[in-house]
Write a protein that holds these residues in place. Structure first.
Motif, PDB file in Angstrom:
ATOM      1  N   MET A 155      20.249  14.925   0.287  1.00 17.69           N
ATOM      2  CA  MET A 155      20.029  14.386  -1.056  1.00 17.69           C
ATOM      3  C   MET A 155      18.556  14.026  -1.227  1.00 17.69           C
ATOM      4  N   GLN A 156      17.975  14.521  -2.287  1.00 14.83           N
ATOM      5  CA  GLN A 156      16.558  14.270  -2.526  1.00 14.83           C
ATOM      6  C   GLN A 156      16.344  12.856  -3.079  1.00 14.83           C
ATOM      7  N   ARG A 157      15.423  12.143  -2.466  1.00 13.78           N
ATOM      8  CA  ARG A 157      15.133  10.795  -2.931  1.00 13.78           C
ATOM      9  C   ARG A 157      14.404  10.835  -4.271  1.00 13.78           C
ATOM     10  N   PRO A 158      14.696   9.866  -5.136  1.00 12.99           N
ATOM     11  CA  PRO A 158      13.998   9.834  -6.432  1.00 12.99           C
ATOM     12  C   PRO A 158      12.501   9.572  -6.222  1.00 12.99           C
ATOM     13  N   ARG A 159      11.677  10.216  -7.037  1.00 13.94           N
ATOM     14  CA  ARG A 159      10.225  10.057  -6.939  1.00 13.94           C
ATOM     15  C   ARG A 159       9.820   8.720  -7.552  1.00 13.94           C
ATOM     16  N   PHE A 160       9.034   7.991  -6.785  1.00 19.26           N
ATOM     17  CA  PHE A 160       8.592   6.681  -7.255  1.00 19.26           C
ATOM     18  C   PHE A 160       7.086   6.725  -7.516  1.00 19.26           C
ATOM     19  N   GLU A 161       6.679   6.377  -8.722  1.00 17.58           N
ATOM     20  CA  GLU A 161       5.275   6.396  -9.083  1.00 17.58           C
ATOM     21  C   GLU A 161       4.827   5.014  -9.542  1.00 17.58           C
ATOM     22  N   LEU A 162       3.664   4.610  -9.065  1.00 19.53           N
ATOM     23  CA  LEU A 162       3.088   3.342  -9.500  1.00 19.53           C
ATOM     24  C   LEU A 162       2.401   3.530 -10.843  1.00 19.53           C
ATOM     25  N   PRO A 163       2.448   2.524 -11.686  1.00 22.12           N
ATOM     26  CA  PRO A 163       1.698   2.608 -12.948  1.00 22.12           C
ATOM     27  C   PRO A 163       0.212   2.815 -12.669  1.00 22.12           C
ATOM     28  N   GLU A 164      -0.474   3.602 -13.511  1.00 20.46           N
ATOM     29  CA  GLU A 164      -1.889   3.897 -13.294  1.00 20.46           C
ATOM     30  C   GLU A 164      -2.732   2.627 -13.261  1.00 20.46           C
ATOM     31  N   ALA A 165      -2.390   1.648 -14.091  1.00 24.87           N
ATOM     32  CA  ALA A 165      -3.152   0.393 -14.127  1.00 24.87           C
ATOM     33  C   ALA A 165      -3.092  -0.310 -12.780  1.00 24.87           C
ATOM     34  N   LEU A 166      -1.905  -0.289 -12.141  1.00 32.18           N
ATOM     35  CA  LEU A 166      -1.758  -0.922 -10.838  1.00 32.18           C
ATOM     36  C   LEU A 166      -2.515  -0.140  -9.774  1.00 32.18           C
ATOM     37  N   VAL A 167      -2.486   1.194  -9.867  1.00 34.07           N
ATOM     38  CA  VAL A 167      -3.227   2.038  -8.919  1.00 34.07           C
ATOM     39  C   VAL A 167      -4.714   1.715  -8.988  1.00 34.07           C
ATOM     40  N   MET A 168      -5.255   1.614 -10.217  1.00 32.90           N
ATOM     41  CA  MET A 168      -6.674   1.306 -10.376  1.00 32.90           C
ATOM     42  C   MET A 168      -7.005  -0.091  -9.832  1.00 32.90           C
ATOM     43  N   GLU A 169      -6.087  -1.021 -10.006  1.00 36.88           N
ATOM     44  CA  GLU A 169      -6.302  -2.378  -9.509  1.00 36.88           C
ATOM     45  C   GLU A 169      -6.367  -2.378  -7.983  1.00 36.88           C
ATOM     46  N   ILE A 170      -5.500  -1.583  -7.343  1.00 36.82           N
ATOM     47  CA  ILE A 170      -5.500  -1.478  -5.874  1.00 36.82           C
ATOM     48  C   ILE A 170      -6.781  -0.800  -5.398  1.00 36.82           C
ATOM     49  N   LEU A 171      -7.155   0.276  -6.077  1.00 35.47           N
ATOM     50  CA  LEU A 171      -8.352   1.012  -5.670  1.00 35.47           C
ATOM     51  C   LEU A 171      -9.621   0.184  -5.828  1.00 35.47           C
ATOM     52  N   SER A 172      -9.646  -0.694  -6.811  1.00 35.08           N
ATOM     53  CA  SER A 172     -10.851  -1.501  -7.048  1.00 35.08           C
ATOM     54  C   SER A 172     -11.150  -2.454  -5.898  1.00 35.08           C
ATOM     55  N   LYS A 173     -10.173  -2.675  -5.032  1.00 31.45           N
ATOM     56  CA  LYS A 173     -10.374  -3.563  -3.880  1.00 31.45           C
ATOM     57  C   LYS A 173     -10.982  -2.836  -2.684  1.00 31.45           C
ATOM     58  N   LEU A 174     -11.075  -1.518  -2.765  1.00 31.55           N
ATOM     59  CA  LEU A 174     -11.577  -0.728  -1.643  1.00 31.55           C
ATOM     60  C   LEU A 174     -13.092  -0.697  -1.618  1.00 31.55           C
ATOM     61  N   PRO A 175     -13.681  -0.465  -0.435  1.00 34.61           N
ATOM     62  CA  PRO A 175     -15.141  -0.355  -0.347  1.00 34.61           C
ATOM     63  C   PRO A 175     -15.640   0.914  -1.035  1.00 34.61           C
ATOM     64  N   VAL A 176     -16.922   0.915  -1.370  1.00 31.77           N
ATOM     65  CA  VAL A 176     -17.533   2.038  -2.081  1.00 31.77           C
ATOM     66  C   VAL A 176     -17.418   3.330  -1.280  1.00 31.77           C
ATOM     67  N   LYS A 177     -17.521   3.220   0.047  1.00 31.38           N
ATOM     68  CA  LYS A 177     -17.430   4.402   0.890  1.00 31.38           C
ATOM     69  C   LYS A 177     -16.116   5.155   0.654  1.00 31.38           C
ATOM     70  N   SER A 178     -15.014   4.436   0.568  1.00 28.99           N
ATOM     71  CA  SER A 178     -13.711   5.063   0.343  1.00 28.99           C
ATOM     72  C   SER A 178     -13.613   5.637  -1.062  1.00 28.99           C
ATOM     73  N   LEU A 179     -14.115   4.896  -2.050  1.00 28.74           N
ATOM     74  CA  LEU A 179     -14.038   5.364  -3.432  1.00 28.74           C
ATOM     75  C   LEU A 179     -14.847   6.634  -3.634  1.00 28.74           C
ATOM     76  N   THR A 180     -15.975   6.742  -2.943  1.00 22.90           N
ATOM     77  CA  THR A 180     -16.783   7.949  -3.031  1.00 22.90           C
ATOM     78  C   THR A 180     -15.995   9.164  -2.545  1.00 22.90           C
ATOM     79  N   ARG A 181     -15.226   8.982  -1.480  1.00 24.47           N
ATOM     80  CA  ARG A 181     -14.400  10.080  -0.973  1.00 24.47           C
ATOM     81  C   ARG A 181     -13.281  10.439  -1.958  1.00 24.47           C
TER      82      ARG A 181
END
Length: 398
Positions: free
Chosen positions: A1-27
């Motif tokens: 049985m295929q598990r349902p696809r779970f997606e985070l809201p884009e706003a939450l994704v951006m909030e998580i990414l904003s906590k990362l260092p510049v080196k990671s964001l550049t990649r």
């Protein structure tokens, strides 16, 4: 049985990414166009640069007497190590100094030449500023009854900041013009002063009215707080000398004068170094004529100065460099070794920092900046100018 696809809201994704260092964001720029464009929005940039504080040691020395910058990190083993050493090719034959940090950007300027740049050490982008187009006025000497010859031009006491009213980064610098009578064998110098202001938005310099007071010393690390730059100045002769603080508002482009606080005591007997501490204007005060020196840190808020702490007598300390994370105080000793004083434990230790200039170095300064994605319409550093030479037990990764 295929598990349902779970997606985070884009706003939450951006909030998580904003906590990362510049080196990671550049990649992550290559993940998708949406991420790449989102990383350059003002909201994302402002969220990101408030998170990661970095320290940069500026050193001059070695066999070539060139300027190098060593990025420090204390992420590993709870000790400060050199993350990487950088030599800036656009100042190849010069000795630039750092004049302030704002939003993760640093301003570099060679006092002896009309040469300056804005640098983002996190993204390795730099922008060389255009030369000044301001006219140098002639100097007429009433004593000689003739116009004198311009002999030298110096660019000193610069500052770098942000004008929130126009969304513009600006550089201010004081220019000293030296005039002499070229017909004299031993000419007596005459001085004239100008003030120049650079706008990143217009990419040009302009002259602004010069104040009656001139900065007397370079500040520790940074002198910019919330749109205003500060320098120490003064008036009167030695015994009648009165210390003052010269300020410049990046928004209205006006100078002001503030008194040196009364807590200093007899001014000629004390050093007073201005610096930024916890995003407020601070002053380190210490006596001139003592072998074992103690330090007082004062910070101002809405014009009221309060004492933060006193550092008891420290033997062998020669120069203050500034503060790092958690109130750590960096200093140098008589051998130009970098020391760290922990204010909470009152402990002093030598960092044994391994830099590119270990064998011979001088003119050391410390600069704190926040990692930033801010773009300055410049060009990219060349990778070969990054010298990976970390301290013992440190990783080679960057």
């Amino acid at each position: 049985m295929q598990r349902p696809r779970f997606e985070l809201p884009e706003a939450l994704v951006m909030e998580i990414l904003s906590k990362l260092p510049v080196k990671s964001l550049t990649r992550f720029n290559c993940v998708c166009k949406y991420w790449c464009s989102s990383f350059q929005t003002p909201y994302f940039i402002s969220n990101n640069y408030h998170n990661n504080l970095n320290l940069l040691l500026s050193l001059c020395g070695g066999n070539t007497f060139q300027r190098y910058f060593s990025q420090l990190s204390n992420e590993k083993y709870q000790n400060y190590i050199v993350k990487q050493n950088i030599h800036l090719p656009f100042f190849k034959h010069d000795r630039p100094s750092v004049y302030g940090a704002c939003h993760g950007l640093l301003c570099l300027l060679d006092p002896s030449k009309d040469k300056a740049a804005i640098w983002n050490p996190s993204t390795r982008e730099f922008k060389i500023l255009p030369p000044s187009s301001i006219q140098r006025p002639p100097y007429f000497s009433p004593f000689d009854e003739t116009y004198l010859t311009l002999d030298d031009v110096e660019f000193n006491h610069a500052a770098f900041g942000f004008d929130s009213k126009t969304d513009d980064y600006k550089v201010i610098r004081f220019v000293t013009l030296t005039f002499v009578n070229s017909e004299e064998e031993y000419p007596h110098p005459h001085f004239m002063y100008q003030v120049e202001l650079y706008s990143l938005r217009s990419n040009s310099w302009k002259e602004i009215p010069s104040p009656d007071y001139k900065p007397t010393e370079k500040t520790l690390g940074n002198n910019y707080v919330d749109g205003i730059c500060y320098w120490k100045t003064g008036t009167g002769a030695y015994l009648d000398f009165r210390g003052l603080i010269l300020s410049f508002d990046m928004g209205n482009e006006k100078f002001s004068i503030l008194p040196i606080p009364e807590f200093v005591g007899s001014f000629p007997e004390y050093y007073v170094n201005l610096l930024v501490f916890n995003r407020s204007l601070g002053a380190i005060v210490y006596p001139k004529e003592r072998i074992d020196t103690s330090f007082d840190l004062w910070v101002t808020s809405e014009g009221v100065w309060t004492k933060q702490f006193n550092i008891k007598s420290i033997s062998g300390v020669v120069h203050l460099l500034g503060f790092g994370k958690n109130g750590d105080l960096f200093l140098t000793d008589t051998n130009d070794e970098v020391l760290l004083f922990d204010a909470s434990t009152q402990e002093l230790k030598e960092l044994e920092i391994n830099t590119y200039l270990d064998h011979y170095r001088f003119d050391i300064s410390l600069h704190a900046y926040l990692e930033s994605l801010v773009r300055i319409n410049g060009i990219q550093e060349i990778e070969k100018h990054v010298i990976r030479q970390p301290a013992r037990d440190a990783s080679n990764e960057y």
